[in-house]
Design a protein around this motif. Sequence first.
Motif, short mmCIF file in Angstrom:
data_model
loop_
_atom_site.label_atom_id
_atom_site.label_comp_id
_atom_site.label_asym_id
_atom_site.label_seq_id
_atom_site.Cartn_x
_atom_site.Cartn_y
_atom_site.Cartn_z
N ASN A 124 -52.00 45.11 -58.21
CA ASN A 124 -53.33 45.31 -57.63
C ASN A 124 -53.49 44.74 -56.23
N LEU A 125 -52.58 43.89 -55.77
CA LEU A 125 -52.72 43.23 -54.48
C LEU A 125 -52.11 44.07 -53.37
N GLY A 156 -55.20 43.08 -42.67
CA GLY A 156 -55.98 42.53 -43.77
C GLY A 156 -55.31 42.75 -45.11
N GLY A 157 -56.00 42.31 -46.15
CA GLY A 157 -55.48 42.46 -47.50
C GLY A 157 -56.57 42.24 -48.51
N GLY A 158 -56.27 42.55 -49.77
CA GLY A 158 -57.25 42.38 -50.82
C GLY A 158 -56.74 42.88 -52.15
N ILE A 159 -57.68 43.26 -53.00
CA ILE A 159 -57.38 43.71 -54.36
C ILE A 159 -57.93 45.11 -54.55
N LEU A 160 -57.14 46.00 -55.16
CA LEU A 160 -57.56 47.36 -55.47
C LEU A 160 -57.12 47.67 -56.89
N ARG A 161 -58.08 47.92 -57.79
CA ARG A 161 -57.78 48.14 -59.21
C ARG A 161 -58.31 49.49 -59.65
N PRO A 162 -57.56 50.17 -60.55
CA PRO A 162 -58.03 51.46 -61.07
C PRO A 162 -59.11 51.27 -62.13
N ILE A 166 -60.97 56.65 -60.54
CA ILE A 166 -61.13 56.07 -59.22
C ILE A 166 -60.55 54.66 -59.17
N SER A 167 -60.36 54.15 -57.95
CA SER A 167 -59.91 52.77 -57.75
C SER A 167 -60.96 52.05 -56.92
N MET A 168 -61.20 50.77 -57.25
CA MET A 168 -62.21 49.99 -56.55
C MET A 168 -61.65 48.61 -56.25
N GLY A 169 -62.15 48.02 -55.18
CA GLY A 169 -61.71 46.69 -54.82
C GLY A 169 -62.35 46.24 -53.52
N GLN A 207 -61.76 54.36 -53.78
CA GLN A 207 -60.82 55.46 -53.55
C GLN A 207 -61.00 56.51 -54.64
N ILE A 208 -61.17 57.75 -54.22
CA ILE A 208 -61.38 58.88 -55.13
C ILE A 208 -60.19 59.83 -54.97
N PRO A 209 -59.42 60.10 -56.02
CA PRO A 209 -58.26 60.99 -55.87
C PRO A 209 -58.68 62.43 -55.61
#
Length: 258
Positions: A124-125, A156-162, A166-169, A207-209
Amino acid sequence: RNLTLLNLAALSSGRALIRIVETPNGPNTEVDLAMAVSELVGQAYLFDAKNPAAAVEASVMNAAGQEMNPTPEPKKNDARACVTPDPRRSFTLETIGRAGIAGTQGPRLTLGGGIGIQRLFTKNLFMGGGLQLIAGPFEDRDAQQIENLSLAPYLGGGILRPFGRISMGGGLFISLPWQQTTITLPTTGTHLYRDWNMRVAIRFIIQIPLGRSLALSLSPDVGLWLNQKRYFAISSNRDIVRNPRLDVGLIIALVLNN
């Protein structure tokens, strides 16, 4: 002796039935041999297994499986091993809009675009960076013209989880805009300023596929400018333009996973 001998061997599923058939030579020799062979084949069919058809089917499936799954060749001879894509890496094509919410003097809205690259380092990172070109704010009022252009590399950086499809973070991004500001006044003419600044932003990401390797990213953010630029007019004793201390932005991007 005037005999014809026939040696019959019936082989199937690891078993064998062997018989020797003999018959006197004569006009009926071939018929007698054929009948004897037919009888022995029938015995072999019953002797082979309780369900001979299943044994034959298993044998055929086993042979087909061996043919469809041959022994793999060494990887060095497999050209596909050299072109495996990395789904953890992605490229972005961005459009940007921002507006000042605190400390702004003069025009507030800026627009631009950019390109970027992003990579997942764990499940996720992520970390990413890119380059943005932003124009504005612009103003033409009371015989006063203001133009601004900035070229801003960012990291930059962060977390993105499904979450389902969709994926959010979210994450933290730092940009270093190189700014060029042009101010034209009716009394003193044109003044050109070039300088560096720094913006720190907290960004929320959705993020929307759109397909197997394409996604749409919507990223609102809140940015803090560490150096608030002010341009002061001595003649009127006032600020002509002052960039915001705080602003809000929205980045709409196409994400290509490669």
